[in-house]
Each structure stands twice: as structure tokens, then as C-alpha cells.
Design a protein around this motif. Structure first.
Motif, PDB file in Angstrom:
ATOM      1  N   GLY A 215      29.497  43.601  34.297  1.00 19.98           N
ATOM      2  CA  GLY A 215      29.442  42.162  34.680  1.00 19.98           C
ATOM      3  C   GLY A 215      29.576  41.636  36.100  1.00 19.98           C
ATOM      4  O   GLY A 215      29.920  42.513  37.185  1.00 19.98           O
ATOM      5  N   MET A 216      29.704  40.426  36.169  1.00 19.13           N
ATOM      6  CA  MET A 216      29.809  39.989  37.529  1.00 19.13           C
ATOM      7  C   MET A 216      30.920  40.330  38.278  1.00 19.13           C
ATOM      8  O   MET A 216      31.024  40.631  39.643  1.00 19.13           O
ATOM      9  N   PHE A 217      32.091  40.548  37.585  1.00 25.24           N
ATOM     10  CA  PHE A 217      33.381  40.748  38.180  1.00 25.24           C
ATOM     11  C   PHE A 217      33.773  41.983  38.565  1.00 25.24           C
ATOM     12  O   PHE A 217      34.663  42.423  38.982  1.00 25.24           O
ATOM     13  N   ALA A 218      32.768  42.917  38.103  1.00 25.28           N
ATOM     14  CA  ALA A 218      32.992  44.450  38.369  1.00 25.28           C
ATOM     15  C   ALA A 218      33.199  44.819  39.767  1.00 25.28           C
ATOM     16  O   ALA A 218      33.877  45.851  40.120  1.00 25.28           O
ATOM     17  N   VAL A 219      32.769  43.891  40.538  1.00 23.18           N
ATOM     18  CA  VAL A 219      32.564  44.294  42.150  1.00 23.18           C
ATOM     19  C   VAL A 219      33.889  43.831  42.794  1.00 23.18           C
ATOM     20  O   VAL A 219      34.143  44.173  43.945  1.00 23.18           O
ATOM     21  N   VAL A 220      34.738  43.057  41.959  1.00 21.91           N
ATOM     22  CA  VAL A 220      36.046  42.411  42.577  1.00 21.91           C
ATOM     23  C   VAL A 220      36.992  43.642  42.496  1.00 21.91           C
ATOM     24  O   VAL A 220      37.285  44.435  41.604  1.00 21.91           O
ATOM     25  N   THR A 221      37.667  43.775  43.895  1.00 21.12           N
ATOM     26  CA  THR A 221      38.680  44.871  43.708  1.00 21.12           C
ATOM     27  C   THR A 221      40.170  44.017  44.048  1.00 21.12           C
ATOM     28  O   THR A 221      40.383  42.882  44.831  1.00 21.12           O
ATOM     29  N   GLY A 222      41.061  44.506  43.764  1.00 19.66           N
ATOM     30  CA  GLY A 222      42.369  44.025  43.632  1.00 19.66           C
ATOM     31  C   GLY A 222      42.569  42.681  42.693  1.00 19.66           C
ATOM     32  O   GLY A 222      42.070  42.601  41.737  1.00 19.66           O
ATOM     33  N   ASP A 223      43.504  42.036  43.378  1.00 21.52           N
ATOM     34  CA  ASP A 223      43.823  40.730  42.732  1.00 21.52           C
ATOM     35  C   ASP A 223      43.335  39.515  43.338  1.00 21.52           C
ATOM     36  O   ASP A 223      44.149  38.504  43.352  1.00 21.52           O
ATOM     37  N   VAL A 224      42.424  39.464  44.140  1.00 22.84           N
ATOM     38  CA  VAL A 224      42.004  38.602  45.023  1.00 22.84           C
ATOM     39  C   VAL A 224      41.721  37.332  44.231  1.00 22.84           C
ATOM     40  O   VAL A 224      41.750  36.081  44.735  1.00 22.84           O
ATOM     41  N   LEU A 225      41.366  37.295  43.084  1.00 19.52           N
ATOM     42  CA  LEU A 225      41.081  36.264  42.153  1.00 19.52           C
ATOM     43  C   LEU A 225      42.351  35.514  41.687  1.00 19.52           C
ATOM     44  O   LEU A 225      41.868  34.438  40.844  1.00 19.52           O
ATOM     45  N   THR A 226      43.539  35.882  41.950  1.00 16.22           N
ATOM     46  CA  THR A 226      44.761  35.450  41.088  1.00 16.22           C
ATOM     47  C   THR A 226      45.142  34.691  42.623  1.00 16.22           C
ATOM     48  O   THR A 226      45.046  34.849  43.630  1.00 16.22           O
TER      49      THR A 226
END
Length: 246
Positions: A215-226
């Protein structure tokens, strides 16, 4: 006060219009369905005539590279029309961590929108929100089949759109921030964990498999979306919300 709500017929926009109207403001929705085309500029002058504030909640129809052109063109047109109309405050809704995920075309497009607004001629406000509760159904559908949902363990801090609306209305009716307000839900979840909570609440017997390439959020690293320590946290908890809305 007259406030033009661009994207005022959408999920967030329609709620913002209703809340502003209930508070006694003249809230004018502007969208394709009302004759306003952000990409050509058609109808913008009429929609912004007499407006003191513009709240831009319009969204790109796609999440791919084409979203860059959408936000570049729409923001440029809206800033020019706003300056011509004498608008005193332009506000947009963006995403927590939007400048930390350049791998995603859509996030780069929203970061570009923020940059254009900051460099524009009008005092501004940026409200950055975390993921919406209401989008979980779509997230589950991206990487699912009849028996399994695959989700990464990406940390997220989702919130209800009603709480986003409250913040957008507060910012729109106040002095321009000349900066960013981060808003988030009260709890941090791993996305795969949130998927399991969602399916259980909906009595869906599919299995959630942790897959850090899904999915889309697989490329997100760490907790940057919090959210960081300065964010405003809402009070609506996901389990309570999905019990009422699931």
C-alpha cells in the motif's frame, strides 16, 4: 464575515460550510458543481467577490504525479484571484508530515501547495491534519482480497473529520497564523493494528497480515505521520467513533 470555501461540497468542505453558517457567517461553497473551475479560473472572481477569507479544501482527483500540476495550477489561480478580490486571509488544509515523505507524489504536491501559499501575496494559515478515520475503509481496500488485508506497521495518529472541521473553522475565523497548526487524534496506532481493530468492529472475518511493502504508506519511514509535541490533540477516540459509525 463572508468566507469562500473552495471544495465546499466535499467531505470536509460541506461540514465547514455548515458550521460557519451556523455561527452566523456568510459561507459560500465553491466547486465545479457551483460553476467554479480552479484549473481554468472560471467562476473564481464571482465566488471570491466580497470575501474576506478563502478556505481552500479542494483536492486533486488523483494521487499520482498529476496531483503536482493540480495543486500548482489551482493554488496559483486562487492566490491571483484572491489578491484581485482583496481577500485578507487564505487558509488550506494539509497533512502532518507532508514534507517528510517525498517518495509519495501526492505528499510532494501538497508540500508544493504549502510553499506557493507561503510565498503568495496574502496572509495565510496552514492546518496540517493526520489521517482521517473516514479513510480507513479505502486504506483497507487497497491491498485486500476475500480473505486477507495486507498492511504495513506504519505508525499513524488518525482523527475524526468533525474534529478537523472544528480546527479549520477556528483558524478561518481568526487572525492568519502566518504558519502551521498541526492537529491529530488522541492515540497512535500501527496501521496493521488499526486494520485489525476496524475489521473486528465491523464483524469482518478477514485476516490482517503485516506487510511492510503493502500500500501507499509502505514507503513511510519512522513516525513522521504522527504529531509532534506542539500539536493540538482532538478528543474523539477511534474505537468510540467506529462503534458509532462502523
Amino acid at each position: 464575515m463572508k468566507i469562500t470555501v473552495v471544495g465546499g461540497t466535499g467531505l470536509i468542505g460541506s461540514q465547514v460550510v455548515d458550521k460557519l453558517t451556523a455561527a452566523g457567517h456568510e459561507a459560500v461553497p465553491a466547486a465545479l458543481s457551483t460553476g467554479v473551475d480552479l484549473l481554468t479560473g472560471k467562476g473564481l472572481d464571482q465566488a471570491l467577490d466580497g470575501a474576506e477569507v478563502v478556505v481552500n479544501l479542494a483536492n486533486s482527483p488523483t494521487f499520482d504525479e498529476a496531483s503536482l500540476d493540480f495543486f500548482r495550477t489551482s493554488m496559483t489561480n486562487l492566490l491571483a484571484a484572491g489578491e484581485q478580490a482583496g481577500v485578507r486571509h487564505q487558509a488550506i488544509l494539509s497533512i502532518v508530515g507532508v514534507d517528510q515523505v517525498p517518495q509519495l507524489d501526492y505528499y510532494r504536491a501538497k508540500a508544493l501547495q504549502e510553499e506557493l501559499l507561503r510565498e503568495g501575496p496574502t496572509p495565510y494559515s496552514i492546518v496540517r491534519a493526520t489521517q482521517f478515520f473516514e479513510f480507513m475503509a479505502a486504506v483497507l481496500s487497497w491491498t485486500s482480497d476475500d480473505t486477507t488485508v495486507r498492511l504495513p506497521a506504519t505508525p499513524i495518529q488518525p482523527m475524526a473529520t468533525a474534529d478537523i472541521v472544528d480546527n479549520v473553522v477556528e483558524v478561518a475565523t481568526g487572525a492568519p497564523l502566518q504558519g502551521i497548526r498541526d492537529i491529530a487524534g488522541p492515540e497512535v496506532f500501527r496501521l496493521d493494528e488499526l486494520g485489525r481493530i476496524t475489521l473486528a468492529a465491523q464483524h469482518d472475518d478477514r485476516t490482517v497480515t503485516t506487510d511492510d511493502k503493502a500500500g501507499m504508506f509502505a514507503v513511510v519511514t519512522g513516525d513522521v505521520l504522527t504529531a509532534g509535541p506542539d500539536a493540538r490533540l482532538s478528543s474523539t477516540r477511534y474505537q468510540d467513533w467506529i462503534r458509532r459509525n462502523g
